[in-house]
Structures are given as C-alpha cells and as structure tokens.
Design a protein around this motif. Structure first.
Motif, PDB file in Angstrom:
ATOM      1  N   GLY A  91       0.327   0.904  -5.571  1.00  0.00           N
ATOM      2  CA  GLY A  91      -0.416   0.389  -4.437  1.00  0.00           C
ATOM      3  C   GLY A  91      -0.789  -1.074  -4.577  1.00  0.00           C
ATOM      4  N   GLU A 112      -6.559   2.199   3.603  1.00  0.00           N
ATOM      5  CA  GLU A 112      -7.252   1.292   2.691  1.00  0.00           C
ATOM      6  C   GLU A 112      -8.760   1.308   2.959  1.00  0.00           C
ATOM      7  N   ARG A 114       0.816  -1.213   0.000  1.00  0.00           N
ATOM      8  CA  ARG A 114       0.000   0.000   0.000  1.00  0.00           C
ATOM      9  C   ARG A 114       0.847   1.259   0.000  1.00  0.00           C
ATOM     10  N   LEU A 128      -5.442   7.369   0.060  1.00  0.00           N
ATOM     11  CA  LEU A 128      -4.299   6.537  -0.356  1.00  0.00           C
ATOM     12  C   LEU A 128      -3.267   7.352  -1.137  1.00  0.00           C
ATOM     13  N   ARG A 184       4.260   7.683  -6.253  1.00  0.00           N
ATOM     14  CA  ARG A 184       3.662   7.755  -4.930  1.00  0.00           C
ATOM     15  C   ARG A 184       4.395   8.830  -4.144  1.00  0.00           C
TER      16      ARG A 184
END
Lengths: 736, 148
Positions: free
Chosen positions: A419, B123, A414, A676, A616
């Motif tokens: 991800g 998440e 993650r 995220l 990211r």
C-alpha cells in the motif's frame, strides 16, 4: 364481494431496514457496555499471570483497605457450584488451588470507579508456586478422540499426496467487549443484563454457581457488539452477579480489549496430517488424516469441535475409504471453543491444500480435480450419513470459476501489496488465483436437543392488527430481529410486528452458532405464527389471510382481520425441534450425526510482492447455497463478513503464544482486516430449498468463513510456488 | 479536577474527574453520551471517533484534561442526515458497535470531499475497524451518501 390483492411488502425474501438500525446509526442503541444504574459499582477481575501454578494463598487485605472498594471476592465466596462449563463443568468461577492458563480469573473486586477496582485487584497478593506448563497439544491430556472409519482402511492408490498443515489460534475479535450489569433484586435473586449468545444456558450455569433457583436468575439480552462464537461461554456473568449480591448494589463489568483476549475462548489451533490417494484420472480412492486440536485449559465446546473436524474433515467430496482421527487435548494454553466455522475451518485448510497438491501432481486444473470428486445429493459421508438436502458442490465451483477475472492493477499505490508504505510500484509483483470449497454442518449435532421456543401474540392495537413476537434468541448483529419480523409478516399478513427484547421469561432459543438462529428460531416463530393463524381462521371459518382480511378458499373476504381478533387476542407458544440427530459410533464414527449440510465456494485473486512477501488480495468471489435468502441484504452481509474473517486467518490473525503466555492481546498487535485489507467481494447466492427446513432455510453465517482461507492461500501458492502449509501466512513464509 | 468543554453545542461541566480518565470515559460515564464506543482503548479501532474543534479524534486517546475549553461533537450531536440513512439503506449496520465511529468518520470524509473514489474512501476509513461486514456494505453506504 371483494377480492384482495394487497401484498405484504416486507415478508420473507425482501430486505427491509433493521428495526435496530436507526438507533445504531444515531449512537442511541444500548450495548451491554452502555448500561448504567443509580448507585452502581464497577467490577474488575484479577487474572493469573502464569499459565500453570499452584495457589498457596491469597491475601486481600491491601485491596479491601483501598478507599472506594466495596467487595473483594475469591472462590471461597462462590456460594453454589464452584465450576461451570458448556459441555463439562470443569472451569472454576474463580481459581481454587491451581491456575491452568494465563488469564484465569482468581479474584473479583467491586469499587466506585473502574480505575479504583483495577488498582484494588492489583493489590491482591497471590502466592503462586509456578508449575511447568503443557503448551503442546500432543503432550496434553486427551479430552476427546473422534475416529471415523469408512470402507477399506488398507486401500491403495496410484497417486498419493501427503501433507502436514497447521492453523494458528484465531480470535473472534468482536468489537463490543464482554460486559453487563447485574442488579440485585428484592427477592434475593439477580437481574442480569448481558451480551450473550444463549440466555438460557447462561441462566442455568449462573444459577448453579450462585446457588439460586433458576427463576431467581433473570437474564435479559443487552445490546451485543458481535459474537462469532465467543459469547457461548460465560465471561463476567457470575462474577458481576456475585459482586452485586455481596454488595447489594448494581455492578457493571466491562472488559477492556486486553482483558477481552483473556475473557473468551478462541479458535482451536490445529496440526493436521493428511494422505490422499487417487486414481490417475483424479478420482479419490482414500483419505487418511490425523487432526490434533489444542483445547487449552478447559473443555468449553472442544468435544463438538473435534467431532466437526472428524466428520467434515475430508470436505465435500465422495471418498470411499476413510481413516480419520481427530483428537482434542487439554493444555495450559488459553481455552479454545466456539468460533464461526467450529472445527470445519481448520480441516478445510488442510483438505483443500491437499486437493491443490493432488491437482498439481496429476497436472489437472484445481477446479477440475474438485469437480471429479464433488459430492451431490445422495452422496454418503464418511460417517455413513446420506446427504439428503441440496449439495450443489460442482455448481458452486463452476459459478465462482465463471466470474470474469478482476482487472489488472491500476497502478494506484493503495492497490499495491504494501500500500502507501510505498514498497513497490509493481516491480516483483505476481498475480495468483486460487479456489476453495467447504462443508459445514448446520445446528448442533450428535443427538443434542437443539430446540427453539417462540411466543406469538396477535391482537388489535389502535384498531389495527398487530403482532408481538417474543423469543430468547440473541440478536448479535446478524439481523435476527428483522428476520423474525419478516417471518411474522409472511405468516400472518400483518405489517405491524414488534419483536420483544430477548430474555429468559420465555423458553430457550438456539444460540446463533453454529449458524442456525434464523433457521431454528425462525422456524419456531413460523410455527407459532401458524398456530395463531390456524386458530384465527377456525374462529371465523376462513381459509387464508391476506392484506388484513380473512379470505375464503375462493378468495372472497370473510371478515376483517382486526374485527376477527376483536377483544380476544390469540397467543401461542411453540417449541420447534429440527429432526433428531444421533451419536457417532465411538469406534467407527458411523452415525447420522448432523441435521443439515451447507456449502460455499471461493475464488481468490491476489497480488504478491515476491521480494518482500507482502500480499494484497485483489478480489474474492463467493458462491453459496443459502436455501432461502429470507433477507438478501443480510445474507450478503453475512457472506462478506465471514469471508473477511477467513481472509484474516489466511494472512494476519493469530494469537501468538510463547510458553503459554499470550504475546499480542491488543488490536495493535493482533491484526484484523481493515478496509484497506479487504478487496471487492462478489457474491453469487443460490437458493436451493432445504426439504427439512421451514421456508427451505439453511444456515448462512459459517460457510463463507471456511473456504476463503484456503482459496487465498492457494492463490498465494499459485503466485509464489511456495508450499505454504501454515496459516496465517507470513511474509517470511513467502520470502524464505 | 473540574472539566469544562462544549459538547454537541452545549457548555458542559464534569466534576471529580480523575486525571487519568479519557475524554471517552467522561463522555460515556459522566456526561451521559454513550454513543461513542469503547472497543480497543488505544486508538486502533476508531469506534470512539468524535470531532474535537472540528477534527476527528479517537476520544480514547484524548486525556480528559486536554478537552478543557474545547468544542466536542459526538455521534449523538450529528444531525440525522444522509450518512446515517445511507448506512441503513446499504445494510452497512450489523452489530453496530463500529457504526457510531464510522458515521463520524464518513461525515468528516464527505465534508472534505463530496465525491471520493473507492481508494480514497478506503484510505479515509482505514482507522475504523469493523468485524461484521467485511466493509463491502460500508463502501456502498459512503457511495450512497456521497450521491445524495
């Protein structure tokens, strides 16, 4: 004799909980889309499918015939001014003979169910003659050109770097769609409950279009689901009012997400050409720049955006010689106007990219080259204006640089680029670090009379002193209601403070963009408080207030506060103006156009998958001077949120337009950062009081949006070695 | 059509429901429960998150008829507990439009996992968009709620 030491515990500099917070977490807060009235109808808007077309005729017969439809209105039904606008009244309430952008309102419908209203709108037959669309700013009609000239236009330098940069069209993407409820009143006027940023400017425009005197158009602020500039212009205000007046019934209008993309202005896309000249030791000699902004079909606040781009367009640096030309053009693209950062965002991406390019050319550290040119208090802007307030540019840069680096990747999927799509387990991933710093004006500029009005009433309720604050300032989520109460408590030493719902029964307030709602309205509230305090002290011969007591100079209690007020409440209304600004010279761009400057710096750390071009962001560090953090928790929230919007512009957010047609008007296709996408954010807040501002306040909301974008792109460049001259950066730009 | 379902523990009935209406529309406009929000109407933003038979769903993606006979709990039906208090204490509420959906989503997360790690929190909340906070204070709120 008693000496009172009680402190007011939730005044300026503390973080009391928001008074609207409890309602919001329980789902009880009434947003504009939650309003409801007996017997209310639903409005819907028919919009142009074409970016440019002549209207030969409109046939509403089939729409009117649909059961449940109460009104179908076109431009012929607009009783007052047919056009409105923030700076130039060029935008039709409903299209007349021509539509100039895809999504332009053509007709409005009221029906007893929103789906019936939408179906009726679809039955309106508009005979369009499609015309060629101008979709390239440089081919459009010039709306404003702002030149700025400083020093020698022919200055030469040892080291020269040039670059061409582009910024895509960003959307404010507030979550609460445009919405409101218009209720016809018995006096022939209208009561409008609406989510807006600026009640009084709405009121003026709505009244003109309805052909009513201003006092018959009463606006109240309904719950606002975010704004970020997109609620400065009108959306459904006139339309709902027209329908309500026509049907004699309350009319609610709520845009869906797709319509919202057509219902407000966007951030101006920009093309920018820059040339920086410097000495071999990295001192800037000159900057030449040309900025072209796409204003879209109507003016909105384009002229002010162009002025910001021009006057702030070389960044927070000392540059003796400047040739800057910023221009904004009309096109047949969606209208662009206010969005957080307002002209400064676009330029910052270009000038910070140039500073990195210069550092690379000179073999210097990117922070070092910035430090060698950092402006300070006393520096001269290219407009000739001297920066009088704090300008801790060097300090902000060294602060973000001195934060320890983030830990290396934990290996958790993650936290990888891509991800849980499982595109890499670390292979091909390279880390990069980049820096950015920006400058922003605070408050309106160029002589705009940007005042705020506040009414403050001090009275005794139930034996306790109590304060009622009433302004027209819009709480759009930034925490203004809390801050108004905090300032009240600080000034009067009274814990019980009520902030009344903003409406047009008091004078205008500054809108919350450019960020100054706290500054301006807070100043007005503070001044009204002081006026109340002065009268109260004069009434009983005291010197100061503390802990519900009136004290003498020496700190002895003269009287009880509640007893001093008695049956005679004190009420004061104050208009607060910041110091005046002046127009820019139309040829040289010289002039003291801005009130105040604000600065923020970012350091971004990214991991890039070189094979797939996926990015990211690992961490963002922000340092910002806020003057005075009236409410530290809210200040951090503004910095986090602004930084996130800058991340969106760097990596994902763009309204994609092909031949004048928007291709992605939904949250499925227009991406904003999710939890995220956002990295941990570290914030370092400086409080260097502004000498010209009450409590030393400085606008907080915009600076963090400005420099996070270039910092992230710089980090991707550091990881990839790619030039990356356009935002948002897409995977193909990295892999190509 | 007529719709019968249980909402926040009470049997509720809505008449004249058009078949194209969503559960979100019925809750907001027919049952007087506007706490669930309408921000995207296509299941991207999570602002309309409600429980249906104990599972969090986007009410905008549930056709009204699909809720027939089901048990729905909205943000208004949740006890004002540690999640809501943590959102206030952390400064996780700005404009507040995303807040009801997030409160339901966090409520669900902590019911499943009383001590989630940061990646687990991210998440779990990836389907809830917030435009004001950058999510930092929302993470704080979840940590506070988990600890209380």
């Amino acid at each position: 004799m008693t000496t009172v030491e009680t402190q007011v515990i939730s005044g300026v500099g503390t973080s009391p909980k928001r008074p609207d917070g409890g309602l919001k977490v329980r789902g009880e807060f009434a947003f504009s889309s939650d309003l409801w009235a007996d017997d209310m109808l639903w409005g819907a808007t028919l919009r142009s499918p074409h970016p440019h077309a002549r209207i030969r005729g409109i046939d509403i017969t089939a729409a009117v015939a649909l059961p449940g439809v109460y009104a179908v209105l076109t431009q012929e039904d607009v009783p007052g001014a047919k056009r409105y606008g923030l700076e130039i009244a060029d935008q039709p309430v409903l299209a007349m003979d021509e539509v100039r952008y895809q999504g332009e309102p053509v007709a409005v419908v009221a029906a007893d169910h929103p789906e019936t209203a939408r179906r009726a709108a679809a039955r309106i037959a508009v005979d369009y003659e499609v015309l060629p669309a101008v979709t390239e700013a440089s081919l459009g009609v010039l709306l404003r050109h702002v030149p700025v000239r400083a020093g020698d236009p022919a200055a030469k330098a040892d080291v020269v770097v040039t670059g061409e940069y582009q910024v895509g069209m960003q959307d404010q993407a507030f979550l609460g769609p445009e919405s409101g409820l218009a209720v016809p009143a018995e006096d022939g006027g209208i009561d409008l409950y609406v989510a807006t940023q600026w009640l009084h400017v709405d009121q003026k425009q709505v009244a003109e279009c309805l052909g009513l005197p201003a006092d018959k158009v009463r606006l109240s602020l309904a719950g606002v689901g975010g704004a970020f500039g997109a609620r400065e212009d009108l959306s459904m205000q006139v339309h709902a009012s027209l329908l309500a007046l026509h049907t004699g019934r309350p009319v609610k209008m709520v845009y869906g997400r797709e319509e919202s993309f057509f219902g407000h202005v966007h951030r101006h896309p920009a093309k920018m050409w820059y040339e920086h000249g410097a000495t071999r030791d990295g001192k800037l000699v000159y900057v030449k720049a040309k900025i072209v902004l796409d204003g879209g079909a109507y003016a909105s606040s384009s002229t002010a955006v162009a002025a910001n781009a021009a006057t702030l367009g070389i960044g927070p640096y000392e540059v003796p010689n400047v040739v800057m030309d910023a221009s904004v053009y009309y096109t047949n693209n969606p209208p662009c106007g206010a969005m957080r950062g307002f002209g400064a965002v676009q330029a910052c991406f270009a000038y910070e990219s140039q500073m990195d390019k210069l550092a690379l050319e000179l073999g210097l550290d990117p922070v070092e080259v910035r430090l060698r040119n950092a402006m300070t208090t006393g520096s001269r802007m290219p407009t000739g204006q001297i920066v009088e307030g704090p300008a801790p540019v060097a300090s902000l840069l060294t602060r973000v640089r001195s934060f320890p680096p983030p830990p290396s990747s934990s290996g958790d999927l993650r936290e990888m680029p891509g991800g849980v799509s499982n595109t890499t387990h670390g292979e091909g991933v390279v880390r990069g670090i980049g820096y950015g710093i920006g400058i922003k004006n605070v408050a309106f500029s160029e002589g705009f009379d940007d005042y705020a009005t506040a009414r403050v009433r001090l009275e005794v309720i139930g034996g306790e002193p109590a304060v009622l604050v009433h302004t027209a300032a819009a709480e759009v989520g930034q925490g203004l209601v809390t801050v108004q109460a905090q300032i009240a408590r600080t000034e009067l030493g009274v814990e019980r403070v009520t902030v009344a719902t903003a409406d047009t029964s008091v004078g205008s307030a500054a809108p919350p963009s450019p960020p100054r709602q706290t500054t301006r309205t807070g100043a007005a509230v503070g001044a009204a408080r002081q006026a109340v305090r002065t009268e109260l002290l004069a009434r009983v011969g005291g010197a100061r207030l503390d802990g519900g007591k009136v004290l003498s100079e020496s700190g002895t209690v003269v009287a009880d506060l509640a007893a001093s007020i008695g049956d005679e409440p004190i009420e004061k209304t104050v208009e607060w103006r910041h110091r005046p600004t002046y127009p820019l010279d139309p040829v040289t761009g010289q002039g003291n156009a801005h009130v105040q400057y604000a600065f923020a710096a970012h350091r971004a750390t990214v991991d890039v998958d070189l094979d797939l071009g996926l990015v990211r962001v690992v961490e963002i560090v922000t340092a910002q001077d806020v003057g005075k953090a009236v409410n530290p928790l809210a200040v951090e929230g503004q910095i986090h949120g602004g930084t996130a919007q800058g991340l969106g512009l760097a990596l994902m957010e763009e309204i994609q337009i092909v031949d004048g047609v928007v291709r992605n008007p939904s949250f499925t296709d227009y991406l904003i950062p999710t939890i995220l996408d956002m990295p941990p954010m570290k914030v370092d807040i400086l409080e260097m009081a502004d000498p010209h501002s009450p409590y030393g306040l400085r606008g907080v909301g915009e600076p963090p949006t400005i420099s996070s974008t270039p910092a992230i792109v710089a980090a991707i460049r550091a990881a990839t070695g790619k030039a990356l001259t356009r935002v948002p950066v897409r995977p193909e730009h990295i892999v190509e | 059509m007529r719709l019968n379902c249980t909402v926040n523990g009470e049997p509720r009935q809505a008449d004249d429901v058009w078949a194209g209406e969503s559960l979100l529309y019925v809750l907001r406009e027919r049952l007087g429960l506007p706490g669930s929000k309408n921000a995207c109407e296509q299941g991207e933003c999570g602002s309309c998150t409600v429980y249906m038979d104990g599972t969090p769903v986007c009410a905008c993606l549930v056709a009204a008829g699909q809720a027939e006979g089901r048990d729905v709990v909205t943000v208004e039906g949740l006890a004002d507990g540690p999640v809501q208090q943590a959102f206030l204490a952390a400064g996780a509420v700005q404009c507040g439009f995303c807040t009801p959906g997030l409160v339901v989503a966090v409520h669900d997360l902590l019911a499943r996992d009383s001590a989630p790690t940061d990646p687990e929190i991210r998440e779990a909340l990836a389907g809830n968009l917030c435009r004001c906070t950058g999510y930092e204070k929302i993470l704080d709120a979840v940590r506070i709620a988990a600890a209380s």
